[in-house]
Write an enzyme that holds these catalytic residues in place. Structure first.
Site: not given
Length: 432
Positions: A51, A298
């Protein structure tokens, strides 16, 4: 790639104990840029880790789709439009990372015959063989394979690095054409890593090391596989600085690098709400209303088409940002010895005699400090005005939407513990 392989590996992966990167972490990072089957403008991430590259690419991709495309239906893209949008986005990030107009752009791709779309990788070609064959390879049309989530089973960390080839182009026009011709590589197996390596070599390994606060810290954590803040900043701003504040700061004699200009897309983090860091204006107020949101583990992308959310700084907002750059601990004041530097940074009159007059006015008791509030009031009196907002006083129920956690709100919560405030301005009023 042989001459830069070791330096790239050390920069990206570090030197993990045991001498190699774990198979699971490399596998998680070996996906390509794959569009979702359900959202035609969204990139998919299959496992944790990448990510740090995918979210910035997604943010710039949305910027180009929302603000550079005539169609009103931003959620619909044909395969050809996906191809064009992805490649123009990758080119834009590479342009931002380029160290200088004469240094050129480097693209890392598979050497001829080494792509994992074949069932078994052939032995690595010599440098001369790959160089001789590069033009022939790029000039012939290639059948585009289906996008691959993860690497082929027989592709390991060492084999991946032995199968790479580097191409250099000197102009932006050639870069865009070459990136488009390599569309199958970005979409296929290891496309994320191929692009990351392209950005790193285009930027320059030594340039990145000079920008990272701790040059021994790899861009990808070898234990957990998460990308570092330096990696995110490199893709968002073109600079691999480790901090998210505006400008550089001095701390115990060390110069700590931050973000030096307004970014095209922004960055916000949960860590700021926990008071672990403070994101500066250049990332909080980007040119386009698109933000990468960071949690502990994240990155996500938040976006809107409402450009009024990222309007240009007012004079007082610029003054506040500059003042706070001289106040790294966010005390709300600076030593009076820095007043001249602040005034120079804001292009205010900074002759010594005038600075002395201002110093005496802002510090009449000779305490040796200049407070932010009186400073703004002195130079930007027209910016001082009422701040209007809406207050919602709840009972004991948990609110569906929680607003800011500012000193103003915390002060009011001593009377109304469940109050929520919505201000009509982008900045909550200060108690100082």
């Amino acid at each position: 790639m042989s001459e830069v392989n070791k330096d790239v590996i050390d920069l990206v992966w570090g030197r993990p104990s045991g001498g190699g990167v774990s198979t699971s972490i490399f596998r998680r990072w070996s996906q390509g840029f794959v569009f979702s089957e359900y959202e035609q403008t969204a990139l998919e991430q299959f496992e944790g880790g990448p990510c740090a590259v995918i979210a910035p690419v997604q943010a710039f991709l949305l910027k180009n789709i929302l603000f550079s495309r005539e169609s009103s239906n931003w959620r619909q893209l044909s395969e050809e439009e996906q191809r064009t949008a992805l490649c123009s986005t990758l080119s834009e990030i590479l342009e931002s990372a380029c160290a200088g107009p004469t240094s050129g752009f480097c693209l890392v791709t598979w050497a001829k015959g080494q792509s994992p779309k074949t069932s078994v990788l052939s032995k690595s070609l010599t440098a001369s063989q790959t160089q001789d064959s590069s033009e022939a390879e790029s000039s012939q049309p290639q059948q585009e394979p289906e996008p691959t989530a993860l690497a082929a089973e027989d592709l390991g960390f060492e084999q991946f690095h032995s199968a790479l080839h580097q191409r250099t182009v000197l102009s932006v026009a050639d870069l865009r054409e070459e990136v488009l011709s390599l569309h199958h590589s970005w979409r296929g197996c290891c496309g994320v890593l191929l692009f990351l390596y392209s950005v790193i070599i285009t930027k320059g390994i030594e340039n990145i090391r000079n920008e990272i606060q701790d040059p021994t810290e790899p861009l990808i954590d070898p234990i957990h596989g998460h990308g570092s803040q330096s990696l995110v900043n490199l893709l968002v701003t073109g600079h691999a600085v480790s901090n998210v504040w505006d400008g550089d700061r001095e701390c115990s004699g060390m110069k700590l690098h931050g973000v030096h200009k307004q970014a095209s897309v922004g960055f916000l983090t949960l860590m700021e709400s926990l008071r672990y860091c403070k994101v500066g204006t250049f990332l909080k107020s980007p040119k386009f209303p698109i933000w990468i949101l960071g949690s502990e583990t994240h990155l996500s992308v938040f976006f809107t088409k409402e450009l009024s959310l990222v309007g240009p700084e007012s004079p007082s907002e610029q003054a506040r940002r500059v003042f706070q750059s001289f106040d790294p601990e966010d005390n709300g004041f600076i030593p009076d010895s820095l007043l001249e530097d602040v005034m120079k940074a804001l292009d205010l009159v900074s002759e010594p005699e005038y600075v002395g007059l201002v110093r005496n006015k802002l510090d009449p008791e000779s305490l040796g400090i200049i407070l932010l509030g009186p400073f703004l009031l002195e130079f930007f009196p027209d910016q001082v005005e009422y701040v209007e907002g809406t207050a919602l006083v709840l009972g004991f129920e948990d609110p569906m939407v929680r607003t800011d956690d500012t000193p103003v709100k915390r002060c009011l919560q001593t009377k109304w513990p469940y109050i929520e405030l919505l201000w009509t301005t982008n900045r909550s009023p200060s108690l100082n």
